[in-house]
Design an enzyme around this catalytic site. Structure first.
Site, mmCIF file in Angstrom:
data_model
loop_
_atom_site.group_PDB
_atom_site.id
_atom_site.type_symbol
_atom_site.label_atom_id
_atom_site.label_comp_id
_atom_site.label_asym_id
_atom_site.label_seq_id
_atom_site.Cartn_x
_atom_site.Cartn_y
_atom_site.Cartn_z
ATOM 1 N N TYR A 78 63.707 15.591 42.018
ATOM 2 C CA TYR A 78 63.405 14.960 43.549
ATOM 3 C C TYR A 78 62.579 16.170 44.157
ATOM 4 O O TYR A 78 61.575 15.613 44.847
ATOM 5 C CB TYR A 78 64.924 14.864 44.179
ATOM 6 N N GLU B 210 69.616 10.009 54.506
ATOM 7 C CA GLU B 210 69.873 11.411 55.435
ATOM 8 C C GLU B 210 71.270 11.075 56.216
ATOM 9 O O GLU B 210 71.895 11.935 56.582
ATOM 10 C CB GLU B 210 68.750 11.512 56.263
ATOM 11 N N TRP C 9 73.170 17.440 49.539
ATOM 12 C CA TRP C 9 71.897 16.234 49.379
ATOM 13 C C TRP C 9 72.288 15.984 47.772
ATOM 14 O O TRP C 9 71.994 14.942 47.583
ATOM 15 C CB TRP C 9 70.884 16.997 49.651
#
Length: 187
Positions: free
Chosen positions: A17, A39, A47
């Site tokens: 990522y 988000e 995350w």
């Protein structure tokens, strides 16, 4: 060995990522919407938790198709609440549906969500020069302004921290630290 931003763990998903997505300017409405939803679900969580469930989110939310999501029925909402593959937060699921509706309204007003959101930075990424963890903010006056505007337009779960994380992820700001190999690539 490559130097990466301080937050990247050895987890291959995180490395992938960071190395290929985070901080790369995104002008495509479909991808901007996907990041907005991810988000939103990330608020209060790590995350990596979201990244690990990303494919589940993709399946559960019709590949992040905001046209479909905007028209979800109560039955679909109930189905999502039962889906163990995603974060089963009632308010975040409801917010995803209302955010899809607000997203479409922004597209209708501005021609695209991309035109709307990128206008806040004059269409080009803000180049920051952060050296270490302490330098990188969680919010900025600009993320405060965008958050306020999104809320005014009916978006939910778009506080300044969520908005700034979205700006980082979609390359509106280059927050790779200066010692990270991606810093110059995203510059």
């Amino acid at each position: 060995m490559k130097n990466r931003c301080f937050w990247v763990t050895k987890d291959p998903l995180y490395v992938e990522y960071h190395d290929n997505e985070w901080g790369v300017p995104v002008y495509d409405d479909d991808t901007l919407f996907e990041f907005l939803i991810l988000e939103t679900f990330q608020a209060g969580l790590s995350w990596i938790t979201i990244l690990k469930k990303r494919e589940n989110f993709r399946k559960a939310f019709d590949n992040f198709n905001y046209q479909k999501i905007a028209n979800y029925t109560e039955d679909k909402f109930e189905t999502l609440l039962q889906d163990a593959g995603i974060i089963r937060n009632k308010l975040k699921i409801k917010a995803t549906i209302s955010n899809a509706q607000a997203f479409i309204k922004v597209q209708e007003e501005f021609g695209s969500f991309s035109k709307y959101i990128w206008a806040f930075v004059d269409g080009k990424p803000i180049q920051n020069n952060f050296v270490n963890r302490e330098d990188v903010p969680a919010t900025t006056p600009l993320s405060d302004k965008i958050s306020k505007d999104l809320k005014k337009r009916g978006f939910k779960f778009v506080g300044s921290t969520v908005v700034y994380a979205h700006m980082q992820a979609t390359g509106m700001v280059n927050d790779h630290t200066t010692n990270c190999f991606r810093y110059n690539e995203c510059n």
